[in-house]
Design a protein around this motif. Structure first.
Motif, PDB file in Angstrom:
ATOM      1  N   LEU A  12       0.804  -1.221   0.000  1.00 53.74           N
ATOM      2  CA  LEU A  12       0.000   0.000   0.000  1.00 53.74           C
ATOM      3  C   LEU A  12       0.844   1.281   0.000  1.00 53.74           C
ATOM      4  O   LEU A  12       0.587   2.172  -0.804  1.00 53.74           O
ATOM      5  CB  LEU A  12      -0.982  -0.009   1.172  1.00 53.74           C
ATOM      6  N   PRO A  13       1.873   1.415   0.842  1.00 57.21           N
ATOM      7  CA  PRO A  13       2.660   2.657   0.805  1.00 57.21           C
ATOM      8  C   PRO A  13       3.285   2.927  -0.566  1.00 57.21           C
ATOM      9  O   PRO A  13       3.275   4.067  -1.027  1.00 57.21           O
ATOM     10  CB  PRO A  13       3.743   2.434   1.867  1.00 57.21           C
ATOM     11  N   ALA A  14       3.784   1.893  -1.230  1.00 58.81           N
ATOM     12  CA  ALA A  14       4.388   2.085  -2.551  1.00 58.81           C
ATOM     13  C   ALA A  14       3.335   2.543  -3.557  1.00 58.81           C
ATOM     14  O   ALA A  14       3.570   3.428  -4.376  1.00 58.81           O
ATOM     15  CB  ALA A  14       5.046   0.787  -3.028  1.00 58.81           C
ATOM     16  N   PHE A  15       2.148   1.944  -3.492  1.00 59.67           N
ATOM     17  CA  PHE A  15       1.071   2.330  -4.408  1.00 59.67           C
ATOM     18  C   PHE A  15       0.640   3.773  -4.146  1.00 59.67           C
ATOM     19  O   PHE A  15       0.463   4.554  -5.069  1.00 59.67           O
ATOM     20  CB  PHE A  15      -0.118   1.384  -4.282  1.00 59.67           C
ATOM     21  N   LEU A  16       0.469   4.120  -2.882  1.00 61.04           N
ATOM     22  CA  LEU A  16       0.055   5.490  -2.544  1.00 61.04           C
ATOM     23  C   LEU A  16       1.117   6.487  -2.970  1.00 61.04           C
ATOM     24  O   LEU A  16       0.798   7.559  -3.471  1.00 61.04           O
ATOM     25  CB  LEU A  16      -0.245   5.617  -1.050  1.00 61.04           C
ATOM     26  N   TYR A  17       2.383   6.141  -2.794  1.00 61.52           N
ATOM     27  CA  TYR A  17       3.459   7.016  -3.239  1.00 61.52           C
ATOM     28  C   TYR A  17       3.380   7.222  -4.747  1.00 61.52           C
ATOM     29  O   TYR A  17       3.485   8.333  -5.240  1.00 61.52           O
ATOM     30  CB  TYR A  17       4.830   6.435  -2.874  1.00 61.52           C
ATOM     31  N   ALA A  18       3.131   6.129  -5.473  1.00 58.09           N
ATOM     32  CA  ALA A  18       3.042   6.219  -6.929  1.00 58.09           C
ATOM     33  C   ALA A  18       1.927   7.164  -7.342  1.00 58.09           C
ATOM     34  O   ALA A  18       2.045   7.906  -8.313  1.00 58.09           O
ATOM     35  CB  ALA A  18       2.828   4.839  -7.541  1.00 58.09           C
ATOM     36  N   GLN A  19       0.823   7.177  -6.619  1.00 58.28           N
ATOM     37  CA  GLN A  19      -0.285   8.064  -6.949  1.00 58.28           C
ATOM     38  C   GLN A  19       0.010   9.503  -6.527  1.00 58.28           C
ATOM     39  O   GLN A  19      -0.500  10.431  -7.128  1.00 58.28           O
ATOM     40  CB  GLN A  19      -1.582   7.572  -6.294  1.00 58.28           C
ATOM     41  N   GLU A  20       0.789   9.689  -5.485  1.00 59.01           N
ATOM     42  CA  GLU A  20       1.092  11.041  -5.005  1.00 59.01           C
ATOM     43  C   GLU A  20       2.244  11.672  -5.783  1.00 59.01           C
ATOM     44  O   GLU A  20       2.253  12.854  -6.025  1.00 59.01           O
ATOM     45  CB  GLU A  20       1.437  11.008  -3.508  1.00 59.01           C
ATOM     46  N   ASN A  21       3.251  10.890  -6.143  1.00 56.21           N
ATOM     47  CA  ASN A  21       4.385  11.377  -6.897  1.00 56.21           C
ATOM     48  C   ASN A  21       3.878  11.881  -8.250  1.00 56.21           C
ATOM     49  O   ASN A  21       2.974  11.312  -8.824  1.00 56.21           O
ATOM     50  CB  ASN A  21       5.370  10.212  -7.070  1.00 56.21           C
ATOM     51  N   THR A  22       4.461  12.931  -8.793  1.00 58.48           N
ATOM     52  CA  THR A  22       3.937  13.515 -10.030  1.00 58.48           C
ATOM     53  C   THR A  22       4.075  12.590 -11.230  1.00 58.48           C
ATOM     54  O   THR A  22       3.289  12.689 -12.148  1.00 58.48           O
ATOM     55  CB  THR A  22       4.637  14.849 -10.357  1.00 58.48           C
ATOM     56  N   ARG A  23       5.085  11.741 -11.266  1.00 61.99           N
ATOM     57  CA  ARG A  23       5.279  10.785 -12.356  1.00 61.99           C
ATOM     58  C   ARG A  23       5.228  11.456 -13.726  1.00 61.99           C
ATOM     59  O   ARG A  23       4.781  10.876 -14.700  1.00 61.99           O
ATOM     60  CB  ARG A  23       4.270   9.660 -12.261  1.00 61.99           C
ATOM     61  N   GLY A  24       5.654  12.712 -13.783  1.00 58.64           N
ATOM     62  CA  GLY A  24       5.672  13.428 -15.049  1.00 58.64           C
ATOM     63  C   GLY A  24       4.394  14.204 -15.346  1.00 58.64           C
ATOM     64  O   GLY A  24       4.254  14.785 -16.418  1.00 58.64           O
ATOM     65  N   TYR A  25       3.467  14.208 -14.398  1.00 56.52           N
ATOM     66  CA  TYR A  25       2.220  14.965 -14.576  1.00 56.52           C
ATOM     67  C   TYR A  25       2.357  16.363 -13.977  1.00 56.52           C
ATOM     68  O   TYR A  25       3.030  16.541 -12.968  1.00 56.52           O
ATOM     69  CB  TYR A  25       1.063  14.266 -13.854  1.00 56.52           C
TER      70      TYR A  25
END
Length: 172
Positions: A12-25
């Motif tokens: 869960l923490p990794a998934f939530l981080y992925a959604q919070e991190n901009t990832r180029g957005y």
């Protein structure tokens, strides 16, 4: 059962981080979609107004993108075929390629969802930071608010996106 719960809690923490991190957005979940104005390859004009009342997936893709090619059959079967008869639309948006190449790509990938071509990348850049890569899904709710952002194709994230679409369609 305890093992499954532990796996979920640890991932869960990794998934939530992925959604919070901009990832180029440059946009975020919870924001209204930027101004949209483009045409599908069949000439249908799309805007924020025409999308109101629908759950929308904008899939940014390109024929040269191997990850896009890996994801597209899943989008066709698990998203488009499942939800296309509801207040839903999935739009493939090819980035900076010629119409003939895009038509060939669509045929090759055997997808039936509507497509547009972002010839100059302006639509893509309204969502992303400069030089961001493709293989992106942007999910909008019926009010035009961004409810999910993905980058690349990862099975668990994709499943989560499908759940989010399903929930958004169930909301009135």
């Amino acid at each position: 059962m305890k093992k499954l719960l532990l796996i979920i809690l640890l991932s869960l923490p990794a998934f939530l981080y992925a959604q919070e991190n901009t990832r180029g957005y440059k946009v975020k979940v919870g924001e209204q979609a930027p101004k949209l104005s483009f045409s599908l390859m069949d000439g249908t004009v799309i805007s924020n107004k025409t999308l109101k009342g629908k759950v929308v997936v904008l899939q940014f893709t390109a024929s040269w993108c191997s990850v896009c090619r890996k994801e597209m059959p899943h989008l066709e079967q698990e998203v488009w075929q499942r939800f296309k008869n509801e207040n839903f639309i999935l739009i493939g948006i090819d980035l900076k390629e010629k119409p003939q190449k895009v038509k060939h790509f669509i045929t090759q990938m055997q997808v039936t969802y509507p497509f547009a071509i972002d010839t100059k990348g302006k639509l893509f850049e309204s969502f992303t930071l400069p030089n961001a890569g493709v293989t992106r899904n942007i999910v909008l709710d019926k009010k035009g608010e961004i409810i999910f952002l993905s980058r690349l194709y990862e099975v668990e994230e994709f499943k989560h996106m499908v759940e989010i679409i399903d929930l958004a369609l169930k909301k009135s």
